[in-house]
Each structure stands twice: as structure tokens, then as C-alpha cells.
Design a protein around this motif. Structure first.
Motif, mmCIF file in Angstrom:
data_model
loop_
_atom_site.group_PDB
_atom_site.id
_atom_site.type_symbol
_atom_site.label_atom_id
_atom_site.label_comp_id
_atom_site.label_asym_id
_atom_site.label_seq_id
_atom_site.Cartn_x
_atom_site.Cartn_y
_atom_site.Cartn_z
ATOM 1 N N VAL A 71 -19.827 15.151 77.521
ATOM 2 C CA VAL A 71 -18.296 15.191 77.558
ATOM 3 C C VAL A 71 -16.917 15.081 79.179
ATOM 4 O O VAL A 71 -18.102 16.017 79.699
ATOM 5 N N ALA A 72 -16.799 13.544 79.682
ATOM 6 C CA ALA A 72 -16.331 14.142 81.288
ATOM 7 C C ALA A 72 -15.438 15.186 81.013
ATOM 8 O O ALA A 72 -14.400 15.031 80.132
ATOM 9 N N PRO A 73 -15.412 15.521 82.638
ATOM 10 C CA PRO A 73 -14.058 16.174 82.893
ATOM 11 C C PRO A 73 -12.263 15.822 82.616
ATOM 12 O O PRO A 73 -12.301 14.962 83.594
ATOM 13 N N ALA A 74 -12.301 16.048 82.043
ATOM 14 C CA ALA A 74 -10.492 15.355 82.224
ATOM 15 C C ALA A 74 -10.009 15.503 83.360
ATOM 16 O O ALA A 74 -9.971 16.106 84.340
ATOM 17 N N PRO A 75 -9.055 14.173 83.192
ATOM 18 C CA PRO A 75 -8.647 14.007 84.568
ATOM 19 C C PRO A 75 -7.544 15.349 85.461
ATOM 20 O O PRO A 75 -7.005 15.645 84.058
ATOM 21 N N SER A 76 -7.216 15.877 86.610
ATOM 22 C CA SER A 76 -6.633 16.031 87.087
ATOM 23 C C SER A 76 -5.101 15.538 86.923
ATOM 24 O O SER A 76 -4.903 15.349 87.449
ATOM 25 N N ALA A 114 2.645 1.004 86.337
ATOM 26 C CA ALA A 114 1.468 0.761 87.444
ATOM 27 C C ALA A 114 1.086 0.912 89.005
ATOM 28 O O ALA A 114 2.090 1.302 89.009
ATOM 29 N N SER A 115 -0.707 0.361 89.103
ATOM 30 C CA SER A 115 -0.117 0.953 90.413
ATOM 31 C C SER A 115 0.041 -0.258 91.310
ATOM 32 O O SER A 115 0.503 -1.079 91.179
ATOM 33 N N THR A 116 0.399 0.071 92.511
ATOM 34 C CA THR A 116 0.745 -0.499 93.663
ATOM 35 C C THR A 116 0.111 -1.956 93.243
ATOM 36 O O THR A 116 0.503 -3.162 93.557
ATOM 37 N N GLY A 162 -6.256 -0.889 81.167
ATOM 38 C CA GLY A 162 -6.618 -0.365 81.870
ATOM 39 C C GLY A 162 -6.439 0.979 82.974
ATOM 40 O O GLY A 162 -5.378 0.400 83.804
ATOM 41 N N LEU A 163 -6.925 1.893 82.470
ATOM 42 C CA LEU A 163 -6.077 3.559 83.294
ATOM 43 C C LEU A 163 -6.618 4.596 83.928
ATOM 44 O O LEU A 163 -7.894 4.435 83.080
ATOM 45 N N GLN A 164 -5.591 4.741 85.096
ATOM 46 C CA GLN A 164 -6.765 5.601 85.998
ATOM 47 C C GLN A 164 -5.608 6.661 86.267
ATOM 48 O O GLN A 164 -4.677 6.317 85.985
ATOM 49 N N VAL A 165 -6.311 7.971 86.656
ATOM 50 C CA VAL A 165 -5.245 8.686 87.658
ATOM 51 C C VAL A 165 -5.339 9.142 88.604
ATOM 52 O O VAL A 165 -6.013 9.269 89.502
ATOM 53 N N SER A 166 -4.491 8.715 89.297
ATOM 54 C CA SER A 166 -4.101 8.711 90.692
ATOM 55 C C SER A 166 -2.812 9.193 91.117
ATOM 56 O O SER A 166 -1.227 9.170 90.562
ATOM 57 N N GLY A 167 -2.925 10.593 92.421
ATOM 58 C CA GLY A 167 -2.479 11.125 92.507
ATOM 59 C C GLY A 167 -1.209 12.323 91.190
ATOM 60 O O GLY A 167 -0.337 12.897 90.925
ATOM 61 N N GLY A 168 -1.672 12.591 90.165
ATOM 62 C CA GLY A 168 -1.453 13.697 89.147
ATOM 63 C C GLY A 168 -0.989 13.234 88.588
ATOM 64 O O GLY A 168 -0.391 13.715 87.843
#
Length: 180
Positions: A71-76, A114-116, A162-168
Motif C-alpha cells: 500500500v502506497a502512503p496516502a498523499p499529504s 482543475a490544474s492550471t 486523472g487526479l493528483q495531490v498538488s499544494g495539499g
């Protein structure tokens, strides 16, 4: 014997001696470096070990230590930040085709999630060109390392985000439409 010595004094004799010496070194090297089972020193060091099946693991009787290695660690995330499911659902609903909405209004609805880079790629998109107006079933969420993929079944196909954690916080970084 004199003939042999006279032959060794010529360049052909010297070449013959060198060939014999090289062959002796190669044969001796292979003999010395052979570890007895036909494997040379260039092969893998040590015996080849097959993986141990789980049922034959001698430590399996010790029980579960509670550590899940796969299991990968959860994003912060920042305190109070929405989870991936919430962000994906908000974005997908804002992305749907809505008659009478301007491009500026449509992009303003996408902007919070959305991301920039994604917003920039949608700058010239006409919201009337969105292929669906209806989500028809529950979302499927799938973690892929540092990113998460959300799939929404919709009228005529599937919305893939597709989602990713960016800037918390979670952000939608990619958008795709799979036709049915």
C-alpha cells in the motif's frame, strides 16, 4: 630437434608459440574459474533460489504483523481539503454539457478542481462540444501510485479523470472521454 629450434627462430615459430600460449591461458582460465556445476564465473553468484510459496512460509504461523507493504502512503492533504472522490465528482458534474452556458462560465465551474495545465488545455473548448450531459452510474476510483483515476459512466461513454495531490489538495490533472 634442430629443425624445431630453427623453426622457433622464425616469425612463424613465434606466432605458433603465441597461439599455443593463448590457448593454454584460455583453457586454464576456464578450468580454474569453473565452479564445478558447469556455471562460469560470469554467471550469477551463488545458487538460484526459487520464491517460497506463501503456504510453505515457515513464518506464516506467527500471524499478521499489521504492516501492508504493497500500500502506497496516502498523499499529504491540507486540513479540510476535499478527498479525491469529492473533487472528481464536482469536476465531472461541472464538465457536463449544459445548454446556454458560455465558455467562460463553464471554465469558471471547472477552475476550483482543475490544474492550471488542464485549464489551459481547455481554454478554446466550446462547452457545447462536450459529448454528454448525463452521468449514468456510480464513479469507480482507482489509485495508481501517486495518481488516482476516476471513471464515471455517462450517456454515450465514460468520463475518465486523472487526479493528483498538488499544494495539499486534490486536483484534476487530466480528462479523457472513452466512447461506449
Amino acid at each position: 630437434m634442430r629443425t624445431v629450434l630453427r623453426l622457433l627462430g622464425t616469425r612463424y615459430g613465434v606466432a605458433l608459440v603465441l597461439v599455443v600460449l593463448v590457448l593454454m591461458v584460455v583453457v586454464l582460465g576456464r578450468t580454474v574459474l569453473d565452479n564445478g556445476d558447469g556455471n562460469s564465473a560470469n554467471d550469477a553468484v551463488g545458487p538460484t533460489v526459487a520464491p517460497v510459496p506463501t503456504s510453505a512460509n515457515p513464518y506464516s504461523s506467527l500471524g499478521d504483523d499489521g504492516v501492508e507493504e504493497s500500500v502506497a502512503p496516502a498523499p499529504s492533504l491540507s486540513k479540510g481539503a476535499a478527498d479525491a472522490s469529492t473533487v472528481a465528482t464536482r469536476f465531472a458534474k461541472a464538465w457536463l454539457r449544459k445548454p446556454g452556458i458560455t465558455g467562460e462560465q463553464w471554465r469558471a465551474g471547472l477552475k476550483p478542481d482543475a490544474s492550471t495545465d488542464l485549464l489551459a488545455s481547455l481554454a478554446d473548448t466550446d462547452p457545447a462540444d462536450v459529448p454528454t450531459a448525463t452521468i449514468t452510474g456510480p464513479m469507480q476510483l482507482q489509485a495508481n501510485g501517486g495518481t488516482t483515476v476516476a471513471k464515471f459512466p455517462a450517456e454515450g461513454g465514460t468520463i475518465v479523470l486523472g487526479l493528483q495531490v498538488s499544494g495539499g489538495r486534490w486536483q484534476v490533472i487530466s480528462l479523457d472521454w472513452e466512447t461506449a
